[in-house]
Design an enzyme around this catalytic site. Structure first.
Site, PDB file in Angstrom:
ATOM      1  N   LYS A  85      60.964 120.682 -48.296  1.00  0.00           N
ATOM      2  CA  LYS A  85      60.452 121.122 -47.004  1.00  0.00           C
ATOM      3  C   LYS A  85      61.549 121.757 -46.155  1.00  0.00           C
ATOM      4  O   LYS A  85      61.319 122.128 -44.995  1.00  0.00           O
ATOM      5  CB  LYS A  85      59.806 119.950 -46.265  1.00  0.00           C
ATOM      6  CG  LYS A  85      58.568 119.401 -46.983  1.00  0.00           C
ATOM      7  CD  LYS A  85      57.963 118.225 -46.252  1.00  0.00           C
ATOM      8  CE  LYS A  85      56.865 117.553 -47.065  1.00  0.00           C
ATOM      9  NZ  LYS A  85      55.637 118.342 -47.171  1.00  0.00           N
TER      10      LYS A  85
ATOM     11  N   ASP B 232      60.960 108.857 -40.875  1.00  0.00           N
ATOM     12  CA  ASP B 232      60.467 109.834 -41.846  1.00  0.00           C
ATOM     13  C   ASP B 232      60.879 111.211 -41.337  1.00  0.00           C
ATOM     14  O   ASP B 232      60.290 111.748 -40.399  1.00  0.00           O
ATOM     15  CB  ASP B 232      58.941 109.711 -41.952  1.00  0.00           C
ATOM     16  CG  ASP B 232      58.304 110.833 -42.778  1.00  0.00           C
ATOM     17  OD1 ASP B 232      59.016 111.765 -43.190  1.00  0.00           O
ATOM     18  OD2 ASP B 232      57.073 110.776 -42.978  1.00  0.00           O
TER      19      ASP B 232
ATOM     20  N   GLN C 211      59.873 116.564 -42.115  1.00  0.00           N
ATOM     21  CA  GLN C 211      59.718 117.859 -41.455  1.00  0.00           C
ATOM     22  C   GLN C 211      60.938 118.255 -40.627  1.00  0.00           C
ATOM     23  O   GLN C 211      60.957 119.334 -40.023  1.00  0.00           O
ATOM     24  CB  GLN C 211      58.488 117.814 -40.537  1.00  0.00           C
ATOM     25  CG  GLN C 211      57.180 117.475 -41.216  1.00  0.00           C
ATOM     26  CD  GLN C 211      56.699 118.576 -42.142  1.00  0.00           C
ATOM     27  OE1 GLN C 211      56.915 119.753 -41.910  1.00  0.00           O
ATOM     28  NE2 GLN C 211      56.025 118.188 -43.220  1.00  0.00           N
TER      29      GLN C 211
ATOM     30  N   HIS D  91      52.068 110.067 -41.870  1.00  0.00           N
ATOM     31  CA  HIS D  91      51.637 110.552 -43.185  1.00  0.00           C
ATOM     32  C   HIS D  91      51.278 109.347 -44.035  1.00  0.00           C
ATOM     33  O   HIS D  91      51.778 108.236 -43.814  1.00  0.00           O
ATOM     34  CB  HIS D  91      52.815 111.328 -43.804  1.00  0.00           C
ATOM     35  CG  HIS D  91      52.498 112.063 -45.060  1.00  0.00           C
ATOM     36  ND1 HIS D  91      52.424 111.432 -46.284  1.00  0.00           N
ATOM     37  CD2 HIS D  91      52.288 113.390 -45.303  1.00  0.00           C
ATOM     38  CE1 HIS D  91      52.168 112.332 -47.219  1.00  0.00           C
ATOM     39  NE2 HIS D  91      52.075 113.525 -46.659  1.00  0.00           N
TER      40      HIS D  91
ATOM     41  N   CYS E  92      47.027 114.526 -45.400  1.00  0.00           N
ATOM     42  CA  CYS E  92      47.570 113.186 -45.702  1.00  0.00           C
ATOM     43  C   CYS E  92      47.785 112.389 -44.421  1.00  0.00           C
ATOM     44  O   CYS E  92      48.766 111.652 -44.283  1.00  0.00           O
ATOM     45  CB  CYS E  92      48.865 113.275 -46.504  1.00  0.00           C
ATOM     46  SG  CYS E  92      48.667 114.035 -48.123  1.00  0.00           S
TER      47      CYS E  92
END
Length: 394
Positions: A213, A187, A190, A109, A351
């Site tokens: 999220k 990261d 998600q 991202h 993104c």
């Protein structure tokens, strides 16, 4: 089955399939925020009257809850932020800027690309990118070659691609990186919506999380920092709530996590985050994963009934997001028509412009599911998609 817990579905006729952008919030999460504002709205870590003490206790209980949820060893390792974007910028600015080389993956991202550019890093000049295989999997052979060339690097990779749903094998990535004395940030934007994360089992150094999220409020998140790095981590901001002693000559900061949480925090958001974790626990990751895998496979099966479709990866080692295009049709046009038929998906580059450029496309149509979606949602989406294609083909 779970839609009844989410007010959005009572108040909207939209088939919501944009969960990688943000998830809907269960009533319990909304209620927890309203309760704070209506019954004990006060600032944390400052005053000592009843409501202030209750707000502080709820806030700190949320920290303990998240620590337990991801199996961190200490509360001090959990630092609340605005979300993954701030978490990555925080670690990039306060820790990783001293590293000669940062290694990221091809499916990142923008939030895990732009912060490195802001440090003056460009490709092959302080920034390296791991290649991907034909199915958009992480190329471990190329990764090890980069680690051999740039030992003691800072590795920053996504767990699940927001654009394509690909799941990186974190345990293998972290183990290989540590073999070459690299430090790893993940990261996890998600992650929590789909599967459990155990930071100690993974042996990860930093984990960035985003609440919205994962069925929690917007504007809140956290970063896990392995204890051994806490003393090397510099505050990203300073001010109220970070201070032990101040005079006009010098300042002394508190210990972690408080020295990293300057100013009044998103108290209601943090409390809501904890409530969302409770909701996930009530459903259970075993049930979430089994159900989503079945629904994801059904989505893929139905999409394959459309001849004009073009995919960029299989559903192996993937979950959540499914990206594709329709041959001869601009993805934006599909998105406009689907919206008119009350189907919410995302179209564009998500993104993730670099991987789109590498694939020779400007963007995709992305369908992203959560465990409150069902086969009826998929069927309505497929019917609308076929209708949109027919309209645009003329």
């Amino acid at each position: 089955m779970y839609k009844k817990d989410f007010p959005y579905f009572k108040n909207s006729n939209v088939v919501y399939l944009d969960n990688a952008a943000t998830t809907q919030k269960p009533q319990a999460v909304i209620d927890s925020q309203v309760e704070y504002y209506e019954h004990y709205c006060a600032n944390t870590h400052r005053s000592n009257f009843g409501d202030a003490n209750k707000a502080t206790q709820k806030y700190e209980n949320a920290r303990k809850h998240l620590r337990s949820f991801i199996n961190a060893s200490k509360n001090e390792e959990i630092i609340f932020t605005k979300g993954v974007t701030e978490s990555i910028n925080f670690i990039a600015h306060s820790f990783a800027n001293s590293f000669d080389t940062v290694i990221i993956s091809s499916l990142e991202h923008h939030s895990n690309i732009v912060p490195w550019h802001m440090q003056g890093r460009t490709l092959h000049k302080g920034l390296e990118v791991v290649k991907y295989t034909s199915d958009l999997d992480f190329d471990f052979e190329n990764f090890e070659a980069l680690l051999q060339k740039y030992p003691k690097a800072f590795v920053s990779v996504t767990h699940i691609s927001n654009a394509f749903g690909k799941i990186n094998d974190l345990k293998a990535i972290i183990k290989l990186a540590h073999k070459y004395e690299a430090v790893v940030l993940v990261d996890g934007a998600q992650s929590l919506a789909h599967m459990a994360i155990d930071v100690q089992a993974l042996d990860v150094d930093f984990l960035a999380l985003s609440a919205h999220k994962s069925f929690a409020p917007t504007g809140v998140g956290a970063v896990y920092v392995k204890e051994e790095h806490l003393n090397k981590l510099l505050p990203y901001q300073t001010g109220g709530a970070t201070i032990d002693k101040v005079d006009f000559e010098s300042s002394t900061l508190l210990d972690s996590p408080y020295k990293f949480e300057a100013g009044t925090q998103n108290i209601a958001g943090v409390i809501g985050f904890s409530q969302a974790l409770s909701y996930i626990e009530s459903v259970g990751y075993k049930q979430i994963q089994a159900y989503e895998e079945e629904l994801y496979a059904y989505l893929d099966e139905q999409l394959h009934t459309i001849e004009e479709i073009k995919f960029y990866n299989s559903i192996q080692h993937a979950i959540g997001s499914r990206s594709f295009n329709i041959k001869g049709i601009v993805h934006d046009d599909i998105g406009i028509l689907l919206d008119k038929m009350h189907i919410a998906v995302r179209v564009g580059h998500h993104c993730a412009q670099p991987i789109m450029k590498a694939l020779g496309i400007k963007g995709t149509i992305r369908v992203s599911i959560a465990f409150y979606n069902d086969k009826e949602d998929i069927d309505q989406f497929i019917t609308a998609l076929k209708k949109a294609i027919a309209m645009l083909k003329g």
